[in-house]
Write an enzyme that holds these catalytic residues in place. Sequence first.
Site, PDB file in Angstrom:
ATOM      1  CG  ASN A  31      -2.174  -8.832  18.699  1.00  0.00           C
ATOM      2  OD1 ASN A  31      -1.358  -8.504  19.554  1.00  0.00           O
ATOM      3  ND2 ASN A  31      -1.876  -9.623  17.680  1.00  0.00           N
ATOM      4  CG  ASN A  49      36.226  26.195  -8.052  1.00  0.00           C
ATOM      5  OD1 ASN A  49      35.506  26.774  -8.865  1.00  0.00           O
ATOM      6  ND2 ASN A  49      35.792  25.233  -7.281  1.00  0.00           N
ATOM      7  NE  ARG A  87      -2.384  -1.962   3.127  1.00  0.00           N
ATOM      8  CZ  ARG A  87      -2.796  -2.148   4.373  1.00  0.00           C
ATOM      9  NH1 ARG A  87      -3.792  -1.455   4.853  1.00  0.00           N
ATOM     10  NH2 ARG A  87      -2.202  -3.039   5.147  1.00  0.00           N
ATOM     11  CB  ALA A  92      30.366  43.129  -3.156  1.00  0.00           C
ATOM     12  CG  ASP A 128       4.939  -2.210   9.794  1.00  0.00           C
ATOM     13  OD1 ASP A 128       4.986  -2.647  10.960  1.00  0.00           O
ATOM     14  OD2 ASP A 128       4.146  -2.646   8.939  1.00  0.00           O
ATOM     15  CE  LYS A 182       4.962  -1.646   5.902  1.00  0.00           C
ATOM     16  NZ  LYS A 182       3.558  -2.023   6.167  1.00  0.00           N
TER      17      LYS A 182
HETATM   18  C1  UD1 Z   1      -0.653  -8.316  12.694  1.00  0.00           C
HETATM   19  C2  UD1 Z   1      -1.359  -9.287  13.645  1.00  0.00           C
HETATM   20  C3  UD1 Z   1      -2.644  -8.626  14.179  1.00  0.00           C
HETATM   21  C4  UD1 Z   1      -2.320  -7.306  14.819  1.00  0.00           C
HETATM   22  C5  UD1 Z   1      -1.547  -6.401  13.862  1.00  0.00           C
HETATM   23  C6  UD1 Z   1      -1.078  -5.176  14.583  1.00  0.00           C
HETATM   24  C7  UD1 Z   1      -0.790 -11.470  12.741  1.00  0.00           C
HETATM   25  C8  UD1 Z   1      -1.288 -12.641  12.005  1.00  0.00           C
HETATM   26  N1  UD1 Z   1      -1.666 -10.491  12.936  1.00  0.00           N
HETATM   27  O1  UD1 Z   1      -1.500  -8.147  11.564  1.00  0.00           O
HETATM   28  O2  UD1 Z   1      -3.247  -9.468  15.121  1.00  0.00           O
HETATM   29  O3  UD1 Z   1      -3.499  -6.680  15.240  1.00  0.00           O
HETATM   30  O4  UD1 Z   1      -0.395  -7.085  13.357  1.00  0.00           O
HETATM   31  O5  UD1 Z   1      -0.456  -4.304  13.672  1.00  0.00           O
HETATM   32  O6  UD1 Z   1       0.349 -11.455  13.149  1.00  0.00           O
HETATM   33  N2  UD1 Z   1       6.032  -9.716   8.148  1.00  0.00           N
HETATM   34  C9  UD1 Z   1       7.155 -10.409   7.795  1.00  0.00           C
HETATM   35  N3  UD1 Z   1       7.024 -11.605   7.162  1.00  0.00           N
HETATM   36  C10 UD1 Z   1       5.818 -12.157   6.880  1.00  0.00           C
HETATM   37  C11 UD1 Z   1       4.664 -11.436   7.262  1.00  0.00           C
HETATM   38  C12 UD1 Z   1       4.806 -10.214   7.902  1.00  0.00           C
HETATM   39  O7  UD1 Z   1       8.280  -9.966   8.036  1.00  0.00           O
HETATM   40  O8  UD1 Z   1       5.790 -13.240   6.315  1.00  0.00           O
HETATM   41  C13 UD1 Z   1       6.176  -8.420   8.823  1.00  0.00           C
HETATM   42  C14 UD1 Z   1       5.581  -7.276   8.001  1.00  0.00           C
HETATM   43  O9  UD1 Z   1       6.559  -6.715   7.143  1.00  0.00           O
HETATM   44  C15 UD1 Z   1       5.143  -6.310   9.086  1.00  0.00           C
HETATM   45  C16 UD1 Z   1       4.800  -7.208  10.269  1.00  0.00           C
HETATM   46  O10 UD1 Z   1       5.426  -8.440  10.012  1.00  0.00           O
HETATM   47  O11 UD1 Z   1       6.176  -5.461   9.485  1.00  0.00           O
HETATM   48  C17 UD1 Z   1       3.307  -7.402  10.459  1.00  0.00           C
HETATM   49  O12 UD1 Z   1       2.751  -8.049   9.349  1.00  0.00           O
HETATM   50  P1  UD1 Z   1       1.353  -7.643   8.737  1.00  0.00           P
HETATM   51  O13 UD1 Z   1       1.104  -8.496   7.578  1.00  0.00           O
HETATM   52  O14 UD1 Z   1       1.286  -6.167   8.561  1.00  0.00           O
HETATM   53  O15 UD1 Z   1       0.354  -8.056   9.907  1.00  0.00           O
HETATM   54  P2  UD1 Z   1      -1.049  -7.430  10.175  1.00  0.00           P
HETATM   55  O16 UD1 Z   1      -2.016  -7.893   9.150  1.00  0.00           O
HETATM   56  O17 UD1 Z   1      -0.907  -5.979  10.392  1.00  0.00           O
HETATM   57 MG    MG Z   2       0.288  -4.427   9.429  1.00  0.00          MG
END
Ligand code: UD1
Ligand code: MG
Length: 471
Positions: free
Chosen positions: A173, A390, A17, A384, A106, A24
Amino acid sequence: MPKPVTIVILAAGLGTRMKSRQAKVLHQAGGKTLLQHVLDTALALAPPERIFAVVGHQAAEVRQSVAGAGIGFIEQTEQKGTGHAVGIGRDSMAHLDGYLMVLYGDCPLLRTATLRRLIAQATEGSAAGVLMSALMDDPTGYGRVIRDPRGAVLDVVEQKAGTPEQLAIREANMGIYCFRADLFWKHVAEIQPNNPAREYYLTDMPAILTRAGHTVEAMRIDDAGEALGINDRAQLAQVDAIFRERKRGAVMAAGVTLIKPETITIDSAVEIGMDTIVEPFAQILGNTSIGETCRIGACSIVQDSTLADAVEIGAFTLVNKSVLEHGVHAGPYARLRMDNHVEAGAHIGNFVELKKTRMRAGAKAGHLAYLGDSDIGAEVNIGAGTITCNYDGHKKHPTQIGEGAFIGSNSTLVAPLEIGAGAYVAAGSVITQAVPVDALAIGRGRQENKPEWAKKRRKLAKTVEAIKTAD
Ligand code: UD1
Ligand code: MG
């Protein structure tokens, strides 16, 4: 003995996004990348050898961005979910005792103090893990925390998988956890991708640990904004604004006056001394340090520079990669482009540009000059319109001006060039040869006055006109 904590930062996602070619976590807010913010917070809680970043998208660039920190990296080539991201770190982390804290690359706003509270609750109690939660008016998109009647966490249900009753729960969460490391590694392989997204959800851990007879707790924070994750450019701007406000608050608390603070931009790493005044729309960026009782003029930009005490930067002045000693004045409308060293009491006035130049103590260039690759002696006066030539189209050449020399206005100094101490250069000169100490150099056409010339010309013009009308 406090129990040791290992920290894993998830930073493998692309961030679709953001609509960006850049991962990101490499985008900046408050003058630092998102990952750097999280890492700096982590480094306040654990030594680098106990910090790991899970990288995937643009792994090389992401690693490079924090290369100096001495932390470990775990490559996640395919993003199969948060549970998978931590799980693949087994070889790097499972032998480390104590606790395992999970952070997101992030989510840069989390404060060290809040994470300390999370660690304290985990390490001082008997829970197998503590997750961070918050009551939100609109928790859409977040996992919902399911508790038993005594308050223990039974499960976290993701937005996509929740029933209407579960989605009505307002406790969300935050995605930040602190687990007992031994129990985490014992059970992490039980996470299965049995959800609509076919992902390995780290949020399955509370249910898994509960099933194994352990307790999971939640630690509520009052301000869910602290755990705000960045998904798009609008949130990036929002988080940037929060960092800017925090920084302005910190410098004001340290005795700096900000005039119309809401217009001023100060990067996180900047240091500013007491009783310095910063005028509206100034930007103080990068690794800049500013001393006491300075004044930073309106709309000026100071970047990666060191200013001693009592330095005055006029409005609309740019200072980049330069050192300004005590009491230097620069601007308004001056540009100190890079690698300049301006010694105590020197003065740089409007429309003066400096590049790779040393201005020694008390030297002055008041107006409209370009001084590049030059060494300007103490108490020298640059008139001035003086230009150091250079560059010859191939190479840059130095100009050296000895102490106390006087360079007349509109002088053209063709480098390489040495002008001796105490010498004078006549205004309007083109100087191509060395000027000896205490000499006067004149390099211009000699002036000639022709008496009555103008009068004669006017008379001649009149005569021509008279002949024309007679015709
Ligand atoms: C996650 C939580 C959700 C919580 C929310 C808070 C899970 C399944 N859900 O959802 O309960 O409310 O965060 O923000 O964990 N990432 C990786 N590798 C992967 C997947 C993700 O490194 O395979 C990293 C992403 O880059 C990101 C972070 O993990 O920085 C969170 O992943 P994201 O997919 O954004 O989780 P949410 O859907 O936000
Ligand atoms: Mg997220």
